[in-house]
Design an enzyme around this catalytic site. Structure first.
Site, PDB file in Angstrom:
ATOM      1  CB  CYS A  37      43.394  42.437  39.517  1.00 19.98           C
ATOM      2  SG  CYS A  37      42.006  42.492  40.645  1.00 19.98           S
ATOM      3  CD  GLU A  61      42.018  34.777  44.111  1.00 22.42           C
ATOM      4  OE1 GLU A  61      41.933  34.846  42.867  1.00 22.42           O
ATOM      5  OE2 GLU A  61      41.690  33.751  44.738  1.00 22.42           O
TER       6      GLU A  61
END
Ligand code: NAD
Length: 541
Positions: free
Chosen positions: A327, A293
């Site tokens: 993020c 990720e």
């Protein structure tokens, strides 16, 4: 004796504590912070259950206070990487053959420890080491981590229950074997829960792990290891090493038993690791599972029918909580011209009221960015932006690292939707706004879709359903987590499984069964009760 079908307790999301003035939890937390500040640590690596210290001590930084000495951790080298591989390999047999309910029990116990006796410690370490305010620490280090552990145990049960059909005279079964070999977990600095989950989720499925956290997170990583030990995790199942990434990678990615990478971090690093794994493909026993990720350039799009107050509030929370170092934090915003005036006045007022400082002062909404490298990178973006003719500074733009790495929440406006502030991940409290003509909504959505290589999170704000539907359709692949009338941060385990596509990752959805499936290699078993005794088929008679 394991002679029953056990059921994992039904998970529920951990309630978030308020930490209001005068509350017991606030008092406990402040006491823990104060005692941790006095108790200088000397953190070891933990390999095969043994504490390993080296002479190479690295100072643990407190991002908001350069003068605060939290202690040191021991940096290792290639010897320790090899030791960790040996320890993980040795522990594998016993761990993978342990009854699944015992593995579940260890991680459920860990969740309970974090919810109770370790809550203030894991939050305090995240506040001091990663400069999160109390709410950001609570939703990350406590709640999200507890949820990962509880929900994953339940997802494991769901996976194991999933069995094939059986025709007459046979019994078909599916076994969910852990991968053959060991897993390398590499974690980022920004989320204590993500770091814990990167090693815990493959371990839960019966794998053994070598875990390399980012150096700015070692302080809270050490508490995670304490919790796992107290929960009864056998030695060698999770081995934590503090070794420079390329040094560790150089050994691990060439090892025949390397079975999987569980990574969260930047896109550039992940792409390099993927290449390295590809280059070594002939060395491995199995095709390694590569789960990553990675970065984002997350967006907010506000339609002319959106409520300007809601849009502005979501910009403030989404872009600036934890200093924009999520993020999922939006950092490019597209606003319809007709609501811009109202959004702007609330936004500027709100941002001017934000206090930036030490997390121990609970009135601070924002704290410091993680370290000097991040401070220099982010402020160089701000300095360049101030000189850029495409950009106009709306608010913020100042910074000060004399005591800690503090950067004021900063907003630029641009007339160029392809300015680098609209395209590149800065990973700090800097956002850029592009105001579009109301009539160009669809054109703007197409622009949102193709402006950046990332596709992690994004949000659309609109009251008109047609606008919401158009955005959902045109932005189908622009985000792995798509929000309607809410900021695109703050995913909750079990509710919004998290992960993005395109350059943002393999989208294996942390905190869902999809992630756990990557850590097993199913074996199909067919057992027959009327085994044929003649090679001839009836049609041949
Ligand atoms: P980073 O990529 O700098 O580091 C991540 C980890 O990789 C660290 O442990 C680092 O030491 C290690 N590493 C770096 N080079 C390596 C190498 N050559 N070999 C092996 N390991 C190596 O990321 P960061 O600054 O810690 O975290 C911020 C980044 O993480 C941002 O890009 C953010 O978007 C991303 N992130 C993504 C998610 C998500 O779920 N998509 C979640 C959190 C953070």
């Amino acid at each position: 004796m394991s002679n029953a079908f056990f059921e994992v307790p039904v998970p529920i999301n951990e309630p978030i504590k308020d930490y209001i003035d005068g509350s017991q939890e606030k008092k406990e937390l402040l006491d823990t912070i104060s005692s941790m500040k006095k108790n200088i640590v000397d953190i070891p690596m933990i390999i095969g259950g043994e504490e390993i210290r080296t002479r190479n001590k690295i100072n643990i930084q407190c991002p908001h206070n350069h003068h605060l000495n939290l202690g040191t951790f021991s940096e290792g080298d290639s010897t320790h990487v090899n030791m960790a591989i040996d320890a993980a390999s040795k522990a594998k047999q016993e761990w993978s053959s342990m009854p699944w309910q015992s593995r579940a029990s260890i991680f459920l116990k860990a969740a309970e420890l974090i919810a109770g006796p370790y809550r203030s410690k894991i939050n305090a370490s995240t506040m001091l080491g990663q400069s999160k305010n109390v709410f950001q620490a609570e939703v990350d280090a406590a709640c999200e981590f507890i949820d990962f552990l509880n929900f994953n145990a339940s997802y494991m049960e769901d996976i194991y229950k999933n069995q094939p059909e059986s025709s007459d005279g046979m019994w078909n079964r599916m076994e969910y074997r852990p991968l053959e070999g060991f897993i390398f977990a590499i974690s980022p600095f920004n989320f204590t829960s993500i770091a814990g989950n990167l090693c815990a989720s493959p371990a839960l499925m019966g794998n053994t792990i070598i875990w390399k956290p980012a150096y700015p997170q070692v302080y809270s990583a050490n508490i995670i290891m304490e919790v796992f030990k107290e929960a009864g995790l056998p030695d060698g199942v999770i081995n934590i090493i503090y070794v420079d990434g390329p040094v560790a990678g150089d050994i691990i990615f060439k090892h025949e038993d390397f079975a999987g990478l569980h990574f969260t971090g930047s896109t550039a690093v992940f792409k390099n690791l993927w290449k390295e794994i590809g280059n070594n493909i002939n060395k491995y026993k199995s095709y390694p599972r590569v789960v990553g990720e990675t970065g984002g350039k997350d967006f907010i799009v506000a339609h002319k029918s959106a409520n300007p107050i809601e849009v502005s509030t979501s910009i403030v929370r989404g872009c600036f909580e934890f200093q924009g170092q999520k993020c999922s934090a939006p950092s490019r915003v597209y606003i319809a011209n007709s609501i811009w005036k109202d959004v702007k006045s609330k936004l500027v007022n709100d941002i001017n009221s934000i206090k930036v400082g030490d997390p121990e002062d609970f009135s601070n909404f924002m704290n410091a960015v993680i370290d000097e490298r991040a401070f220099k990178k982010i402020t160089s973006y701000i300095d360049a932006a101030k000189k850029d003719k495409d950009l106009e500074l709306l608010v913020g733009g100042t910074y000060d690292d004399s005591k800690g790495y503090f950067i004021e929440p900063t907003v630029f406006i641009t007339k160029n939707p392809n300015n680098r502030l609209m395209e590149e991940e800065i990973f700090g409290p800097v956002t850029c706004i592009y105001v579009y003509n109301d009539k160009d909504f669809e054109e703007t959505l197409k622009l949102v879709d193709k402006t950046s290589p990332y596709a992690l999170t994004g949000a659309v704000f609109a009251k008109e359903q047609v606008a919401i539907d158009t955005a959902s359709k045109l932005l189908e692949y622009s985000a792995g987590n798509f929000y309607i009338n809410d900021k695109p941060t703050g995913a909750v385990v079990g509710q919004q499984p998290f992960g993005g596509g395109r350059a943002s990752g393999t989208n294996d959805k942390a905190g869902s069964y999809l992630n756990l499936l990557r850590w097993v290699s199913p074996r199909t078993i067919k057992e027959v009760y009327n085994t044929p005794k003649d090679y001839r088929y009836p049609f041949m008679d």
